[in-house]
Motif scaffolding. Structure first.
Motif, PDB file in Angstrom:
ATOM      1  N   ALA A 124      22.237 -14.861  -0.008  1.00 10.71           N
ATOM      2  CA  ALA A 124      21.267 -15.737  -0.665  1.00 10.71           C
ATOM      3  C   ALA A 124      21.608 -15.927  -2.140  1.00 10.71           C
ATOM      4  O   ALA A 124      21.487 -17.031  -2.680  1.00 10.71           O
ATOM      5  N   VAL A 125      22.042 -14.860  -2.785  1.00  9.00           N
ATOM      6  CA  VAL A 125      22.433 -14.959  -4.198  1.00  9.00           C
ATOM      7  C   VAL A 125      23.632 -15.893  -4.344  1.00  9.00           C
ATOM      8  O   VAL A 125      23.655 -16.767  -5.222  1.00  9.00           O
ATOM      9  N   ARG A 126      24.613 -15.736  -3.483  1.00  7.40           N
ATOM     10  CA  ARG A 126      25.803 -16.606  -3.542  1.00  7.40           C
ATOM     11  C   ARG A 126      25.432 -18.068  -3.292  1.00  7.40           C
ATOM     12  O   ARG A 126      25.931 -18.978  -3.980  1.00  7.40           O
ATOM     13  N   SER A 127      24.544 -18.300  -2.329  1.00  3.69           N
ATOM     14  CA  SER A 127      24.117 -19.672  -2.035  1.00  3.69           C
ATOM     15  C   SER A 127      23.439 -20.305  -3.242  1.00  3.69           C
ATOM     16  O   SER A 127      23.648 -21.479  -3.549  1.00  3.69           O
ATOM     17  N   ASP A 136      22.549 -28.887  -7.542  1.00  2.00           N
ATOM     18  CA  ASP A 136      21.652 -29.222  -6.431  1.00  2.00           C
ATOM     19  C   ASP A 136      20.443 -28.301  -6.513  1.00  2.00           C
ATOM     20  O   ASP A 136      20.429 -27.204  -5.952  1.00  2.00           O
ATOM     21  N   TRP A 137      19.402 -28.758  -7.217  1.00  5.32           N
ATOM     22  CA  TRP A 137      18.260 -27.889  -7.505  1.00  5.32           C
ATOM     23  C   TRP A 137      17.367 -27.693  -6.287  1.00  5.32           C
ATOM     24  O   TRP A 137      16.700 -26.660  -6.175  1.00  5.32           O
ATOM     25  N   LYS A 138      17.366 -28.649  -5.358  1.00  2.00           N
ATOM     26  CA  LYS A 138      16.611 -28.459  -4.127  1.00  2.00           C
ATOM     27  C   LYS A 138      17.226 -27.333  -3.302  1.00  2.00           C
ATOM     28  O   LYS A 138      16.514 -26.461  -2.797  1.00  2.00           O
ATOM     29  N   ASP A 139      18.559 -27.328  -3.176  1.00  2.00           N
ATOM     30  CA  ASP A 139      19.225 -26.254  -2.445  1.00  2.00           C
ATOM     31  C   ASP A 139      19.074 -24.919  -3.171  1.00  2.00           C
ATOM     32  O   ASP A 139      19.009 -23.860  -2.528  1.00  2.00           O
ATOM     33  N   LEU A 140      19.039 -24.961  -4.491  1.00  2.00           N
ATOM     34  CA  LEU A 140      18.822 -23.732  -5.238  1.00  2.00           C
ATOM     35  C   LEU A 140      17.447 -23.156  -4.917  1.00  2.00           C
ATOM     36  O   LEU A 140      17.294 -21.943  -4.739  1.00  2.00           O
ATOM     37  N   GLY A 141      16.443 -24.032  -4.806  1.00  2.00           N
ATOM     38  CA  GLY A 141      15.109 -23.570  -4.438  1.00  2.00           C
ATOM     39  C   GLY A 141      15.099 -22.942  -3.059  1.00  2.00           C
ATOM     40  O   GLY A 141      14.464 -21.904  -2.824  1.00  2.00           O
ATOM     41  N   THR A 142      15.818 -23.574  -2.116  1.00  2.00           N
ATOM     42  CA  THR A 142      15.902 -23.031  -0.757  1.00  2.00           C
ATOM     43  C   THR A 142      16.601 -21.671  -0.767  1.00  2.00           C
ATOM     44  O   THR A 142      16.177 -20.735  -0.083  1.00  2.00           O
ATOM     45  N   ARG A 146      15.217 -17.987   0.314  1.00  2.00           N
ATOM     46  CA  ARG A 146      16.001 -17.141   1.219  1.00  2.00           C
ATOM     47  C   ARG A 146      16.198 -15.750   0.620  1.00  2.00           C
ATOM     48  O   ARG A 146      16.151 -14.742   1.333  1.00  2.00           O
ATOM     49  N   PHE A 147      16.414 -15.681  -0.692  1.00  2.00           N
ATOM     50  CA  PHE A 147      16.581 -14.384  -1.358  1.00  2.00           C
ATOM     51  C   PHE A 147      15.351 -13.511  -1.174  1.00  2.00           C
ATOM     52  O   PHE A 147      15.454 -12.322  -0.828  1.00  2.00           O
ATOM     53  N   VAL A 167       4.010 -16.974   3.990  1.00  2.00           N
ATOM     54  CA  VAL A 167       3.620 -16.936   2.577  1.00  2.00           C
ATOM     55  C   VAL A 167       4.550 -17.806   1.735  1.00  2.00           C
ATOM     56  O   VAL A 167       4.097 -18.582   0.870  1.00  2.00           O
ATOM     57  N   LEU A 168       5.847 -17.720   1.992  1.00  2.00           N
ATOM     58  CA  LEU A 168       6.806 -18.490   1.198  1.00  2.00           C
ATOM     59  C   LEU A 168       6.772 -19.974   1.543  1.00  2.00           C
ATOM     60  O   LEU A 168       7.000 -20.826   0.674  1.00  2.00           O
TER      61      LEU A 168
END
Length: 234
Positions: A124-127, A136-142, A146-147, A167-168
């Motif tokens: 998740a950190v690598r992603s 890509d801030w949307k993918d960063l949010g995802t 995931r983290f 919850v998430l």
């Protein structure tokens, strides 16, 4: 007919209900993920006809899926108006973070002797880092979601995983109405890496402390910037 025969006959009658229920749960899972991804934004009315047609399911199945997601506080049903994606209130956000702190910090606190299985946390950190590099801030949010699911997953509890997923998904409703997702995700990327490093070194006390500060900062930042909107549309 014997009692056993009557029981089997009743179970046969329940067979259709079981099929509908499992289908509704699958539909709810699809919609939950799509809501979390931002396909349906807070305040949007969900069309039974269009969604049912797209998924190829009956109206009854779709309504059962809506009911499940309403119970999870992702949707709200309004009499004679339909079903809408919820808008969260400040009280909702505060409660979500309270639950997150209980679950995530406890997952770290409960870790035994290292080494710990951190594959999902590291992935998740690598992603997140890859998404940030691409802007890509949307993918960063995802990746950030995931983290935190991976952190909760350290508890190795199916029930905890289910609770955290819900919850998430609810929390994403708050982020979807914010104007600048980069502002709310990028500052925490290095903190995710720092928590992973502490876990990898076996320093769970430091990891839990870092996570506690992280969640408090995130909660405060979100509440301060959250639009002053009603929970439900008038």
């Amino acid at each position: 007919m014997t009692d056993a025969g009557l029981a089997l006959e009743e179970l046969a009658a329940d067979r259709a209900l079981l099929g509908r229920t499992s289908t509704a749960e699958r539909v709810a899972s699809i919609l939950r993920d799509r809501i979390a991804q931002g396909l349906f934004h807070p305040g949007v009315r969900l069309s039974e006809e269009r969604i049912g047609g797209a998924l190829g399911v009956s109206r009854n199945t779709l309504r059962e899926a809506f009911r499940l997601l309403t119970h999870e506080r992702l949707l709200v049903h309004r009499l004679n108006r339909g079903t809408f994606v919820r808008r969260l209130t400040e009280a909702d956000i505060l409660d979500i973070y309270r639950v997150r702190h209980l679950i995530e910090c406890a997952a770290i606190r409960g870790l035994g002797t290292p080494p710990h299985r951190l594959d999902e946390v590291a992935a998740a950190v690598r992603s997140g880092e890859e998404a940030a590099a691409k802007g890509d801030w949307k993918d960063l949010g995802t990746a950030n979601i995931r983290f935190h699911r991976a952190i909760a997953g350290l508890a190795q509890s199916t029930r905890t995983d289910d609770m955290m997923r819900a919850v998430l998904a609810e929390l994403r409703l708050a982020f979807h109405v914010m104007d600048d997702p980069r502002r709310f995700y990028e500052p925490y990327l290095s903190r995710n890496r720092e928590i992973l490093t502490a876990l990898d070194s076996g320093d769970t006390e430091r990891a839990e402390r870092l996570l506690g500060f992280y969640l408090e900062d995130s909660r405060r930042q979100l509440v301060e910037a959250y639009p002053d909107r009603p929970a439900e549309d008038d």
